[in-house]
Design a protein around this motif. Structure first.
Motif, mmCIF file in Angstrom:
data_model
loop_
_atom_site.group_PDB
_atom_site.id
_atom_site.type_symbol
_atom_site.label_atom_id
_atom_site.label_comp_id
_atom_site.label_asym_id
_atom_site.label_seq_id
_atom_site.Cartn_x
_atom_site.Cartn_y
_atom_site.Cartn_z
ATOM 1 N N ALA A 206 0.748 -1.140 -0.062
ATOM 2 C CA ALA A 206 -0.056 -0.100 -0.096
ATOM 3 C C ALA A 206 0.794 1.163 0.047
ATOM 4 C CB ALA A 206 -0.858 -0.017 1.138
ATOM 5 N N ASP A 209 1.991 5.497 3.033
ATOM 6 C CA ASP A 209 1.757 5.187 4.190
ATOM 7 C C ASP A 209 1.041 6.453 5.210
ATOM 8 O OD1 ASP A 209 1.710 3.885 6.853
ATOM 9 O OD2 ASP A 209 3.667 3.322 6.869
ATOM 10 N N ALA A 211 -1.005 5.468 7.914
ATOM 11 C CA ALA A 211 -1.918 4.592 8.685
ATOM 12 C C ALA A 211 -1.778 5.268 10.187
ATOM 13 C CB ALA A 211 -1.216 3.345 8.602
ATOM 14 N N TYR A 216 -8.034 5.287 8.574
ATOM 15 C CA TYR A 216 -8.721 4.516 7.403
ATOM 16 C C TYR A 216 -8.044 3.616 6.793
ATOM 17 C CZ TYR A 216 -10.613 4.019 2.584
ATOM 18 O OH TYR A 216 -11.074 3.521 1.452
ATOM 19 N N GLN A 217 -6.731 3.729 6.732
ATOM 20 C CA GLN A 217 -6.035 2.763 6.015
ATOM 21 C C GLN A 217 -5.751 1.447 7.105
ATOM 22 O OE1 GLN A 217 -2.331 5.072 4.988
ATOM 23 N NE2 GLN A 217 -2.411 4.131 2.890
ATOM 24 N N ARG A 218 -5.749 1.628 8.381
ATOM 25 C CA ARG A 218 -5.723 0.602 9.398
ATOM 26 C C ARG A 218 -6.964 -0.199 9.169
ATOM 27 N NH1 ARG A 218 -3.942 4.780 12.966
ATOM 28 N NH2 ARG A 218 -5.829 4.483 14.369
ATOM 29 N N TYR A 221 -7.398 -2.816 5.934
ATOM 30 C CA TYR A 221 -6.537 -3.976 5.952
ATOM 31 C C TYR A 221 -7.036 -4.756 7.392
ATOM 32 C CZ TYR A 221 -4.301 -1.292 2.210
ATOM 33 O OH TYR A 221 -4.291 -0.469 1.229
ATOM 34 N N TYR A 231 3.515 -1.517 3.716
ATOM 35 C CA TYR A 231 3.604 -0.322 3.192
ATOM 36 C C TYR A 231 4.937 0.095 2.479
ATOM 37 C CZ TYR A 231 -0.666 0.749 5.893
ATOM 38 O OH TYR A 231 -2.059 0.763 6.338
ATOM 39 N N HIS A 250 -1.632 -1.414 -3.972
ATOM 40 C CA HIS A 250 -2.712 -0.600 -3.735
ATOM 41 C C HIS A 250 -2.352 0.817 -3.541
ATOM 42 C CE1 HIS A 250 -6.614 -0.192 -1.002
ATOM 43 N NE2 HIS A 250 -6.649 0.611 -2.110
ATOM 44 N N HIS A 252 -3.420 4.655 -2.824
ATOM 45 C CA HIS A 252 -4.444 5.503 -2.295
ATOM 46 C C HIS A 252 -4.549 7.104 -2.748
ATOM 47 C CE1 HIS A 252 -5.974 2.629 0.779
ATOM 48 N NE2 HIS A 252 -4.975 2.166 0.844
#
Length: 581
Positions: A206, A209, A211, A216-218, A221, A231, A250, A252
């Protein structure tokens, strides 16, 4: 899964060799009876070769080297020949797909092989290995496809193992030999897919990074197995794919690929990113793009849109948060509808500490107790409408306290504000402070100039804080005017001032009712469902570009064949729903 015993695998190979020898003799006899003559392409043998079937020595009396030239462990996983439709793929790290044709008659085998051939010609994204229990090899040989033949147990010499153990041994051997990514059953006879290897070479990389500062990213996944997520950069994804890993990159926020460079370097950085994506696709990697923003923020819009259109053309799947955003992606970037997956933005339920009561929160933040508090929360960026909010507050004369909280970047729209009704708290906001800000707020204000989705708005709903936002399609799918908050017409320059006046004067009972509705609305977007849907999308994306559908073969039967993504380009965007929803 327990690693198969090398001796057992070699014994199975010997049995398979004997079965092929018997099938070869039968094929030769049939060709002789039909008057078929073969033309030799090498030196002719002085005498015909005869295959003799003999029992395999038992494990107690023989060493592997006695009957197999390699005394070491079993063979390493191989890659099959790609077949004539995709002969240029030799050496390219593509997934191996088993096509189980066991139980089909000769007509069914011919039809299945022809269908897979057409699918491979359209996608060039997988390498097939066919599994047979009938000596019908001509459809495969003429197309130069790889196959494995499992002879019926009754046609083999006497064995110490039973038919069930023989079938399991065959499954274990061919699985270890080819390391398939998937088994697709096209016939009624079932290949034992339980022998598929557990070694997971799949990897999701991803970028960027965020996170730590953006949950949102946490959430995205949370349902992935441990070890599947990393990441990293696009270059790292390309390197992993070229080393044989099954990689999904991925992306973002696409502007992170270039926005930290000097503006004159942006075109070169965008071109380099597209070239890296091409390398990733050639190496067998997948590209998933989550479009958080349809319109680029604070950037050269025309150049950014060209870059985004190029990304959409290369993406294997595009993830958007609303139906409106999906339609915009199709219209603005010519995105293929079949690639689009609509998974709504989640709430943040359960991620933040339990908020304190309102009086305690306001006392800690130094905010007045007897005045309505309107919160603007998030990074201080120009597109979020801070200047419009300050102008509307000055024009409304509303008796409220506007709290602006977040980090300021190079652009600071609230650097000099002399209004005592405005409280500005700049800097990083940790999770505990986030809870206090929303506990102190009566409303959350989002006067966006343009927006596709808003995590901050979902955060406000999560804390049960009604919102004030423009009545734009991307937000109207989540917030209803008068229910979860107040929506204003962004085309009316006085509409925001009227909304602030209404927020300052509205009865407390009505505001509390809107707060309860906001909390109920957030519960409609649970983060657990979002994580499961994202994991399902990644799982689907990591499969070979072939899927199984049912097509009629005869009046009383159907043959499962392969359909390519190419034939689904005109399909509508898919909106994912939770099971049972």
């Amino acid at each position: 899964m327990k690693t198969p015993d090398p001796r057992a695998l070699l014994e199975t190979l010997e049995l398979q060799y004997q079965a092929l020898a018997v099938a070869h003799e039968r094929l030769a006899a049939g060709e002789a009876a039909a008057g078929i003559r073969r033309v030799a392409v090498g030196p002719a043998e002085t005498r015909p070769r005869r295959y003799t079937a003999k029992a395999v020595p038992s494990a107690a009396t023989a060493q592997p080297g006695d009957w197999w030239p390699r005394a070491s462990a079993g063979p390493q996983p191989l890659k099959p020949g790609p077949g004539l439709p995709a002969c240029g793929l030799a050496g390219v790290p593509l997934p191996v797909v088993f096509y189980d044709l066991c139980g089909l008659d000769e007509t069914g085998i011919e039809q299945a092989v022809a269908t897979v051939e057409a699918a491979q010609r359209g996608t060039r994204a997988f390498l097939p290995v066919f599994l047979l229990d009938r000596p019908c090899f001509l459809p495969l040989r003429k197309r130069r496809f790889t196959f494995e033949y499992r002879a019926p147990a009754r046609g083999l010499p006497a064995m110490a193992v039973g038919a069930a153990d023989y079938a399991k041994g065959f499954a274990a051997f061919v699985t270890a030999k080819w390391a398939p990514a998937q088994v697709i059953h096209l016939g009624p006879g079932r290949f034992d897919a339980a022998a598929l290897p557990e070694a997971d070479e799949r990897l999701v990389i991803a970028f960027p990074d965020y996170a730590r500062q953006n949950p949102y990213q946490r959430l995205a996944y949370a349902a992935l197995p441990e070890g599947r997520l990393s990441y990293g950069t696009l270059a790292e994804a390309v390197a992993a794919a070229e080393q044989g890993r099954q990689v999904t990159f991925h992306l973002h926020w696409e502007d992170a690929l270039y926005r930290n460079l000097r503006r004159e370097a942006w075109p070169a950085a965008q071109a380099a990113a597209l070239a890296e994506l091409d390398r990733l696709k050639v190496a067998g990697g997948r590209f998933l793009w989550t479009l958080h923003n349809i319109e680029p923020h604070d950037l050269d819009g025309r150049a950014a849109r060209r870059f985004m259109a190029a990304l959409a053309a290369r993406a294997d799947a595009l993830h958007l948060h609303s139906d409106w955003a999906a339609r915009q992606a199709i219209e603005l970037f010519d995105a293929e509808p079949a690639k689009i997956h609509v998974i709504p933005h989640p709430s943040y339920r359960g991620l933040y500490p339990v908020p304190p009561d309102r009086a305690s929160a306001r006392a800690e933040l130094g905010l007045p107790e007897g005045r309505r508090v309107v919160l603007m929360f998030g990074n201080l960026r120009g597109y979020k409408g801070f200047e419009e909010a300050l102008e509307a507050l000055r024009g409304s004369g509303a008796d409220l306290q506007l709290v602006i909280a977040g980090r300021a970047g190079p652009y600071d729209p609230v650097a000099d504000v002399g209004d005592p009704r405005v409280t500005i708290l700049k800097g990083y906001v940790d999770d505990a402070l986030v809870s206090r800000f929303f506990a102190a707020a009566d409303y959350a204000l989002f006067p966006f100039r343009r927006i596709s989705t808003s995590g901050s708005l979902l955060l406000a709903l999560t804390f049960g804080v009604p919102v004030i936002a423009p009545a734009v399609p991307a937000l109207a799918e989540t917030v209803r005017d008068g229910r979860e908050g107040l929506l204003f017409d962004p085309a009316d320059p006085r509409a925001l001032a009227r909304a602030l006046t209404m927020a300052a004067t509205q009865e407390e009972s009505l505001r509390q009712r809107q707060g309860r509705a906001a909390l109920a609305r957030a519960k409609a977007f649970p983060p657990e469902r979002f994580a499961q849907q994202m994991a399902a999308l990644l799982e689907e994306l990591e499969q070979p570009e072939a899927r199984v559908v049912e097509l009629p073969r005869r009046k009383d039967a159907a043959l499962r064949v392969v359909e390519t993504r190419q034939s689904r380009r005109s399909a509508a965007p898919r909106r994912r729903k939770a099971a049972g929803a």
